[in-house]
Design a protein around this motif. Sequence first.
Motif, PDB file in Angstrom:
ATOM      1  N   LEU A 146       0.884  -1.336  -0.028  1.00  0.00           N
ATOM      2  CA  LEU A 146       0.271  -0.025  -0.005  1.00  0.00           C
ATOM      3  C   LEU A 146       0.891   0.983   0.106  1.00  0.00           C
ATOM      4  N   LYS A 201      -2.178   0.669  -4.873  1.00  0.00           N
ATOM      5  CA  LYS A 201      -2.136  -0.658  -4.288  1.00  0.00           C
ATOM      6  C   LYS A 201      -1.152  -1.551  -5.471  1.00  0.00           C
ATOM      7  N   TYR A 231       2.810  -8.086   3.671  1.00  0.00           N
ATOM      8  CA  TYR A 231       1.965  -6.856   3.537  1.00  0.00           C
ATOM      9  C   TYR A 231       3.010  -5.656   3.823  1.00  0.00           C
ATOM     10  N   PRO A 240      -5.254  -5.744   4.272  1.00  0.00           N
ATOM     11  CA  PRO A 240      -6.465  -5.923   3.415  1.00  0.00           C
ATOM     12  C   PRO A 240      -7.504  -6.998   3.990  1.00  0.00           C
ATOM     13  N   PHE A 262      -5.805  -7.069  -4.520  1.00  0.00           N
ATOM     14  CA  PHE A 262      -6.124  -7.250  -3.409  1.00  0.00           C
ATOM     15  C   PHE A 262      -7.107  -6.206  -3.092  1.00  0.00           C
ATOM     16  N   GLY A 263      -7.813  -6.252  -1.786  1.00  0.00           N
ATOM     17  CA  GLY A 263      -8.651  -5.012  -1.519  1.00  0.00           C
ATOM     18  C   GLY A 263      -9.168  -4.930  -0.179  1.00  0.00           C
ATOM     19  N   TYR A 264     -10.023  -3.877   0.107  1.00  0.00           N
ATOM     20  CA  TYR A 264     -10.252  -3.601   1.637  1.00  0.00           C
ATOM     21  C   TYR A 264     -11.803  -3.882   1.881  1.00  0.00           C
TER      22      TYR A 264
END
Length: 143
Positions: A55, A63, A89, A119, A135-137
């Motif tokens: 990030l 990202k 990460y 994430p 990847f995501g939140y």
Amino acid sequence: MNTSASPVPAAEPLRRANIPDHLVLNGRPLELRLTLAARRALSARREPLDVEMLLLFSCLVAKRLAFRDVPDPDVVARASLTGPVTVSYKVMLVRTCESASRPPTTETLPIERPQRYVPKWLALDYAGGQWRGEFGYCPDRNH
């Protein structure tokens, strides 16, 4: 380092006993969304591989996903996925905006509560001998 922002085909729930359906990074669950090809490649992999979620805080938040043969030791968290495969990460502060004429100047961002930025999910695919993913939140894979 091999990076990719290509969309990943829809992933099925994991069913193989040797590959978990989630990992824990900094005390937070990370849902794994792997295609059948990715599950097969992970099961067969014997060489080290670190899937690094990065990030970047700069002019915009970005990202990045990197696939490394040698893991970067300077990460917020790392967890084992299969024998030689890890997921890590990292959060970085970019001091300058990226441009075509100069690379960005980066430094590791000290974070009081890094678990806030872990994430929610990681999607991986393996096609044509190359890893790709995102990847995501949010639970919705578009965020």
